[in-house]
Write an enzyme that holds these catalytic residues in place. Structure first.
Site, PDB file in Angstrom:
ATOM      1  N   GLU A  56      37.259  94.169 -50.734  1.00 46.30           N
ATOM      2  CA  GLU A  56      37.817  95.430 -50.248  1.00 46.30           C
ATOM      3  C   GLU A  56      38.734  95.217 -49.051  1.00 46.30           C
ATOM      4  O   GLU A  56      39.767  95.878 -48.923  1.00 46.30           O
ATOM      5  CB  GLU A  56      36.671  96.381 -49.861  1.00 46.30           C
ATOM      6  CG  GLU A  56      35.767  96.765 -51.021  1.00 46.30           C
ATOM      7  CD  GLU A  56      34.548  95.859 -51.149  1.00 46.30           C
ATOM      8  OE1 GLU A  56      33.486  96.363 -51.535  1.00 46.30           O
ATOM      9  OE2 GLU A  56      34.679  94.639 -50.862  1.00 46.30           O
ATOM     10  N   CYS A  79      29.486  96.976 -49.488  1.00 47.39           N
ATOM     11  CA  CYS A  79      28.341  96.744 -48.601  1.00 47.39           C
ATOM     12  C   CYS A  79      28.347  97.743 -47.449  1.00 47.39           C
ATOM     13  O   CYS A  79      29.387  98.275 -47.062  1.00 47.39           O
ATOM     14  CB  CYS A  79      28.361  95.314 -48.071  1.00 47.39           C
ATOM     15  SG  CYS A  79      29.804  94.902 -47.078  1.00 47.39           S
ATOM     16  N   ASP A 204      19.270  57.749 -66.707  1.00 47.07           N
ATOM     17  CA  ASP A 204      20.729  57.887 -66.702  1.00 47.07           C
ATOM     18  C   ASP A 204      21.379  57.571 -65.366  1.00 47.07           C
ATOM     19  O   ASP A 204      22.587  57.335 -65.314  1.00 47.07           O
ATOM     20  CB  ASP A 204      21.122  59.321 -67.101  1.00 47.07           C
ATOM     21  CG  ASP A 204      20.702  59.666 -68.517  1.00 47.07           C
ATOM     22  OD1 ASP A 204      20.578  58.722 -69.335  1.00 47.07           O
ATOM     23  OD2 ASP A 204      20.502  60.852 -68.812  1.00 47.07           O
ATOM     24  N   LEU A 208      25.063  63.849 -60.970  1.00 45.10           N
ATOM     25  CA  LEU A 208      24.845  65.305 -60.942  1.00 45.10           C
ATOM     26  C   LEU A 208      25.867  66.012 -60.059  1.00 45.10           C
ATOM     27  O   LEU A 208      25.540  66.951 -59.339  1.00 45.10           O
ATOM     28  CB  LEU A 208      23.420  65.631 -60.465  1.00 45.10           C
ATOM     29  CG  LEU A 208      22.283  65.050 -61.312  1.00 45.10           C
ATOM     30  CD1 LEU A 208      20.945  65.310 -60.647  1.00 45.10           C
ATOM     31  CD2 LEU A 208      22.306  65.618 -62.722  1.00 45.10           C
ATOM     32  N   THR A 311      10.945  66.977 -71.869  1.00 46.29           N
ATOM     33  CA  THR A 311       9.688  67.364 -71.219  1.00 46.29           C
ATOM     34  C   THR A 311       9.883  68.536 -70.270  1.00 46.29           C
ATOM     35  O   THR A 311       9.196  69.563 -70.368  1.00 46.29           O
ATOM     36  CB  THR A 311       9.084  66.164 -70.456  1.00 46.29           C
ATOM     37  OG1 THR A 311       8.877  65.089 -71.375  1.00 46.29           O
ATOM     38  CG2 THR A 311       7.756  66.550 -69.832  1.00 46.29           C
TER      39      THR A 311
END
Length: 375
Positions: A56, A79, A204, A208, A311
């Site tokens: 805004e 807000c 691996d 990430l 898993t």
């Protein structure tokens, strides 16, 4: 837009603007705003980063004096509280905006209708619910964190046509092609956290991280500057100190229940890990619901991307903690000895199967992406 248009068209523009913040607004929601006066666009903006002006304010600055008498179209309720920036509901009213069209109420308890109430007390007409579903799709993580106290969890897995994710040895690179891997990088970039199990890290040694060169976006370098939090579920504290994820920029949080090996914990922390001890769940493993609650309470996660093996994926599904699955299917076969998509022990009858609702299927390069949600 320069000619009169229905409210839905202007709100669609606000939602389109909000998408510019898809990768950058964490932990805040993605919000867009359009100011219209006498059928003409006079100002627009979107929230770019936490701590910077809201949508805004950008729109009001662009509009200047033309904001007086205008209608504001906002994808999320303005807000009403003082945070790192001032309240937008106050700014709109003081700028002389006479009408505010809101796609959806803010689920944040600090707002939750108070912004709308302030506008109405100031004499501003408020219309709610225009393109609400589209607006909700912008912020599944923010809504989940505010409404239920945990993040939105999106599972990403790559599999062969026979539903296998890795060879028996754990080798899994690469099942899918470069276009699918680009989409995974974009999923990481929009996520607040990337979560995996320690077994996946051991097999691996994944970093990430978001790799700018694989995003293929105009502002890829800027997007990659904010690396998502890396979360490793490690109930027995087996993460190697030499793990690649500990050497990357950003934070790595290791969730465990095993607090007796202070020496190993200290070595991990010296290597860059943040170790957090959580309650134990089934069979002494980390209670996964408690972990998600922790991430929400510490404002570190709106959307969590779960990239892991069978898993942890099965445990999360079993606990009802997966909101969406993005499954990348490669036109190849890995055979019956390869690792499955989910470990779901105890399913012996057809009436115990886990049905999914398919939301989208499309080609991604030479692979297919299936978006599904647990029923």
């Amino acid at each position: 837009m320069t000619s009169p248009a229905p409210p839905e068209a202007w709100m669609a523009r606000a939602i389109q603007l909000a998408r510019h913040g898809l990768y950058t607004t964490h932990p805040n929601p993605r919000v867009g705003c359009v100011l219209v006066k006498e059928g003409r666009l006079v100002g627009e903006g979107w929230h770019e980063r936490a701590g910077e002006p809201h949508a805004e304010i950008h729109a009001l600055r662009q509009a200047g004096e033309a904001a007086r008498g205008a209608t504001a179209y906002v994808s999320l309720e303005p807000c009403s509280h003082q945070g790192r920036t001032g309240p937008c509901a106050v700014a709109l009213a003081e700028a002389g905006v006479v009408r505010v069209v809101v796609a959806m109420r803010d689920p944040n308890p600090l707002v939750a209708g108070r912004g709308i109430e302030h506008l109405r007390r100031a004499g501003v007409e408020v219309v709610e619910g225009v393109l609400e579903n589209e607006a909700r799709e912008l912020n599944p993580g923010f809504i989940a964190r505010m409404a239920r106290g945990r993040p939105f969890v999106r599972l990403k897995m790559a599999m062969s046509l026979d539903g296998r994710t890795a060879m028996r040895s754990g080798e899994s690179q690469w099942i899918t092609g470069p276009y699918a891997r680009r989409e995974v990088q974009r999923l990481r970039a929009r996520s607040s956290a990337v979560m995996t199990g320690v077994e996946s890290v051991i097999f691996d040694n994944s970093r990430l991280t978001v790799r700018a060169e694989q995003l293929e976006l105009d502002n890829a370098e800027a997007i990659a500057e904010r690396q998502p939090l890396r979360v490793v579920v490690d109930s027995r504290l087996r993460l190697p100190q030499a793990a690649a994820c500990l050497r990357e920029p950003g934070r790595t949080l290791v969730a465990t229940v095993d607090d007796h090996d202070d020496e190993h914990r200290e070595r991990l922390e010296e290597a860059g890990a943040e170790v957090v001890v959580l309650p134990a769940g089934a069979e002494g493993h980390v209670d996964l619901a408690s972990l998600l609650t922790y991430l929400a309470e510490h404002e570190v996660a709106n959307e969590v991307l779960l990239e892991t093996g069978a898993t942890l994926a099965g445990a999360m599904l079993d606990a009802g903690l997966i909101d969406e699955m993005q499954l990348f299917v490669a036109p190849t076969l890995l055979g019956g000895e390869a690792r499955p998509l989910f470990e779901l022990p105890g399913l012996t009858r057809m009436d115990e199967q886990r049905p999914l609702d398919i939301r989208d299927i499309r080609a991604v390069g030479n692979d297919w992406r299936i978006i599904a949600v647990p029923r």
